[in-house]
Design a protein around this motif. Structure first.
Motif, PDB file in Angstrom:
ATOM      1  N   ARG A   1       0.926  -1.123  -0.038  1.00 41.05           N
ATOM      2  CA  ARG A   1       0.319  -0.009  -0.350  1.00 41.05           C
ATOM      3  C   ARG A   1       1.095   1.384   0.106  1.00 41.05           C
ATOM      4  O   ARG A   1       0.143   2.179   0.440  1.00 41.05           O
ATOM      5  CB  ARG A   1      -1.270  -0.246   1.383  1.00 41.05           C
ATOM      6  CG  ARG A   1      -2.113  -1.064   1.262  1.00 41.05           C
ATOM      7  CD  ARG A   1      -3.025  -0.964   2.382  1.00 41.05           C
ATOM      8  NE  ARG A   1      -3.702  -1.980   2.436  1.00 41.05           N
ATOM      9  CZ  ARG A   1      -4.815  -2.059   1.301  1.00 41.05           C
ATOM     10  NH1 ARG A   1      -4.880  -1.227   0.584  1.00 41.05           N
ATOM     11  NH2 ARG A   1      -5.270  -3.477   1.482  1.00 41.05           N
ATOM     12  N   CYS A   2       1.838   1.628  -0.812  1.00 44.09           N
ATOM     13  CA  CYS A   2       2.890   2.231  -0.711  1.00 44.09           C
ATOM     14  C   CYS A   2       3.796   1.788  -1.357  1.00 44.09           C
ATOM     15  O   CYS A   2       3.906   0.641  -2.442  1.00 44.09           O
ATOM     16  CB  CYS A   2       3.355   2.807   0.703  1.00 44.09           C
ATOM     17  SG  CYS A   2       4.553   1.769   1.355  1.00 44.09           S
TER      18      CYS A   2
ATOM     19  N   ARG B   1       4.733  -4.417  10.629  1.00 46.82           N
ATOM     20  CA  ARG B   1       6.489  -3.638  10.474  1.00 46.82           C
ATOM     21  C   ARG B   1       5.815  -3.300   9.671  1.00 46.82           C
ATOM     22  O   ARG B   1       5.056  -2.826   8.590  1.00 46.82           O
ATOM     23  CB  ARG B   1       7.229  -4.570  10.555  1.00 46.82           C
ATOM     24  CG  ARG B   1       7.796  -5.340   9.468  1.00 46.82           C
ATOM     25  CD  ARG B   1       9.058  -5.535   8.951  1.00 46.82           C
ATOM     26  NE  ARG B   1       9.213  -7.265  10.111  1.00 46.82           N
ATOM     27  CZ  ARG B   1       9.940  -7.247  11.070  1.00 46.82           C
ATOM     28  NH1 ARG B   1      11.053  -6.930  10.696  1.00 46.82           N
ATOM     29  NH2 ARG B   1      10.051  -8.044  12.090  1.00 46.82           N
ATOM     30  N   GLN B   2       6.623  -2.094   9.260  1.00 47.44           N
ATOM     31  CA  GLN B   2       6.280  -0.977   8.123  1.00 47.44           C
ATOM     32  C   GLN B   2       7.385  -1.301   6.769  1.00 47.44           C
ATOM     33  O   GLN B   2       8.526  -1.810   7.093  1.00 47.44           O
ATOM     34  CB  GLN B   2       6.307   0.531   8.487  1.00 47.44           C
ATOM     35  CG  GLN B   2       5.432   0.997   8.932  1.00 47.44           C
ATOM     36  CD  GLN B   2       5.838   2.671   9.654  1.00 47.44           C
ATOM     37  OE1 GLN B   2       7.033   3.153  10.266  1.00 47.44           O
ATOM     38  NE2 GLN B   2       5.212   3.330   8.603  1.00 47.44           N
ATOM     39  N   ALA B   3       7.023  -0.904   5.796  1.00 41.28           N
ATOM     40  CA  ALA B   3       7.277  -1.067   4.625  1.00 41.28           C
ATOM     41  C   ALA B   3       8.611   0.306   4.419  1.00 41.28           C
ATOM     42  O   ALA B   3       8.067   1.335   5.010  1.00 41.28           O
ATOM     43  CB  ALA B   3       6.911  -1.334   2.808  1.00 41.28           C
ATOM     44  N   GLY B   4       9.507  -0.321   5.212  1.00 39.56           N
ATOM     45  CA  GLY B   4      10.840   1.287   5.024  1.00 39.56           C
ATOM     46  C   GLY B   4      11.548   0.562   3.862  1.00 39.56           C
ATOM     47  O   GLY B   4      11.215   0.917   2.948  1.00 39.56           O
TER      48      GLY B   4
ATOM     49  N   SER C   1       9.026   8.683  -7.181  1.00 39.51           N
ATOM     50  CA  SER C   1       7.382   8.002  -6.531  1.00 39.51           C
ATOM     51  C   SER C   1       8.023   7.624  -5.065  1.00 39.51           C
ATOM     52  O   SER C   1       7.023   7.306  -4.513  1.00 39.51           O
ATOM     53  CB  SER C   1       6.963   7.127  -7.521  1.00 39.51           C
ATOM     54  OG  SER C   1       7.314   6.112  -7.170  1.00 39.51           O
ATOM     55  N   GLY C   2       9.496   7.535  -4.658  1.00 38.79           N
ATOM     56  CA  GLY C   2       9.747   7.299  -3.742  1.00 38.79           C
ATOM     57  C   GLY C   2      10.487   6.135  -3.635  1.00 38.79           C
ATOM     58  O   GLY C   2      11.685   5.636  -2.840  1.00 38.79           O
ATOM     59  N   ILE C   3      10.774   4.987  -4.943  1.00 40.34           N
ATOM     60  CA  ILE C   3      11.083   3.874  -4.946  1.00 40.34           C
ATOM     61  C   ILE C   3      12.543   4.280  -5.228  1.00 40.34           C
ATOM     62  O   ILE C   3      13.017   5.142  -5.679  1.00 40.34           O
ATOM     63  CB  ILE C   3      10.556   3.200  -6.220  1.00 40.34           C
ATOM     64  CG1 ILE C   3       9.563   2.824  -6.335  1.00 40.34           C
ATOM     65  CG2 ILE C   3      11.778   1.675  -6.511  1.00 40.34           C
ATOM     66  CD1 ILE C   3       9.309   2.213  -7.619  1.00 40.34           C
ATOM     67  N   GLU C   4      13.782   3.639  -4.245  1.00 38.50           N
ATOM     68  CA  GLU C   4      14.931   3.698  -4.509  1.00 38.50           C
ATOM     69  C   GLU C   4      15.539   2.984  -5.293  1.00 38.50           C
ATOM     70  O   GLU C   4      14.955   2.077  -5.850  1.00 38.50           O
ATOM     71  CB  GLU C   4      15.120   3.040  -2.800  1.00 38.50           C
ATOM     72  CG  GLU C   4      15.404   4.065  -2.070  1.00 38.50           C
ATOM     73  CD  GLU C   4      15.965   3.412  -0.102  1.00 38.50           C
ATOM     74  OE1 GLU C   4      16.425   3.365   0.334  1.00 38.50           O
ATOM     75  OE2 GLU C   4      15.757   1.754  -0.033  1.00 38.50           O
TER      76      GLU C   4
ATOM     77  N   ILE D   1      19.974   9.469 -15.084  1.00 36.64           N
ATOM     78  CA  ILE D   1      18.453   9.099 -15.439  1.00 36.64           C
ATOM     79  C   ILE D   1      17.864   9.507 -14.122  1.00 36.64           C
ATOM     80  O   ILE D   1      16.217  10.626 -14.462  1.00 36.64           O
ATOM     81  CB  ILE D   1      18.452   7.385 -15.515  1.00 36.64           C
ATOM     82  CG1 ILE D   1      19.179   6.785 -17.034  1.00 36.64           C
ATOM     83  CG2 ILE D   1      16.867   7.473 -15.758  1.00 36.64           C
ATOM     84  CD1 ILE D   1      19.385   5.554 -17.176  1.00 36.64           C
ATOM     85  N   ILE D   2      17.721   9.631 -12.656  1.00 38.26           N
ATOM     86  CA  ILE D   2      17.165   9.313 -12.263  1.00 38.26           C
ATOM     87  C   ILE D   2      17.235  11.083 -10.950  1.00 38.26           C
ATOM     88  O   ILE D   2      16.739  11.417 -10.243  1.00 38.26           O
ATOM     89  CB  ILE D   2      17.458   8.032 -10.852  1.00 38.26           C
ATOM     90  CG1 ILE D   2      18.213   8.066  -9.891  1.00 38.26           C
ATOM     91  CG2 ILE D   2      17.017   7.351 -11.462  1.00 38.26           C
ATOM     92  CD1 ILE D   2      18.376   7.809  -9.163  1.00 38.26           C
TER      93      ILE D   2
END
Length: 248
Positions: A36-37, A238-241, A70-73, A127-128
């Motif tokens: 969900r993220c 736990r949180q997705a981190g 979008s926040g993806i490493e 690129i990023i």
């Protein structure tokens, strides 16, 4: 993001490149829906097996930038991913049984490993438009040349099967096995699904759980089901981190 004593779930998609765009799309959907993220990582291969180069300004490069925003490493994941070195002894066993000629950095010299790392970093960062999160060798296999090159690199984070560490200091910031899957044979698939099920029962005490998926995983429904079950299992507590949070 969270207190230093909290527990995290670090999820990643390996072998990201234009040759696996459809597979990566499906895995992104699975990750996003389950977690969900968009707090997960992508391991980018600049030119997978010399057949699928990522070029700045291409449609796929633009997608990488959008995913990053979008926040993806974004990690550098070798250069070719293919291992063409002839190995002997322990390295030969690793190259034969731990991967199907995918351990690109297992037998490289210092100079060649450093060159490919730097070229990969430069390409991904161009690129990023921001710093790459770190470097993870294909198949999580590192030879002496790769380890020495990492020591002299500017990467913040590196990872192998059993740990995450800071290359310049050697400090380990997370311990525990990566939960991943194998689709090369029926036996490997069965054993990886069984390990994932066991992990859901015994790995909860670890502060950091790592889950890694590959494009080939979508070829088997049993693997996709196991991935979904595993992510949901650990996401309950736990949180997705992010890998970067390990440095705080």
């Amino acid at each position: 993001m969270r207190g230093s004593d909290s527990r995290a779930l670090l999820a990643s998609i390996h072998d990201v490149g234009p040759g696996f765009e459809k597979e990566v799309d499906r895995l992104v959907g699975l990750m996003t829906d389950t977690l969900r993220c968009s707090r997960f990582a992508m391991l980018v291969v600049p030119n997978h097996w010399g057949c699928h180069p990522i070029r700045s300004g291409s449609p796929f490069a633009n997608r990488l930038r959008a995913w990053s925003e979008s926040g993806i490493e974004m990690f550098v994941h070798g250069w070719y991913h293919k291992d063409i070195v002839e190995h002997h002894g322990i390295k030969g066993l690793k190259a034969r049984y731990m991967t199907a000629r995918e351990g690109e950095f297992l037998g490289l010299s210092y100079s060649e490993a450093a060159r490919r790392m730097e070229d990969g970093r430069a390409l991904v960062e161009d690129i990023i438009g921001r710093k790459a999160a770190g470097f993870i060798a294909p198949a999580w296999l590192y030879g002496w040349g790769a380890m020495e090159a990492l020591l002299d690199s500017s990467f913040d984070i590196a990872e192998d099967h059993m740990k995450v560490w800071i290359p310049q200091t050697g400090k380990v910031v997370a311990r525990g096995p990566v939960i991943t899957w194998a689709s090369r044979s029926t036996a490997r698939t069965a054993s990886s699904v069984a390990f994932a099920a066991l992990a859901c029962k015994v790995l909860h005490p670890l502060r950091t759980i790592r889950v890694a998926v590959h494009p080939s995983d979508i070829s088997k429904d049993s693997i996709l089901s196991s991935i979904d079950t595993t992510l949901r299992c650990f996401a309950k507590s736990r949180q997705a981190g992010s890998y970067q949070s390990l440095l705080k």
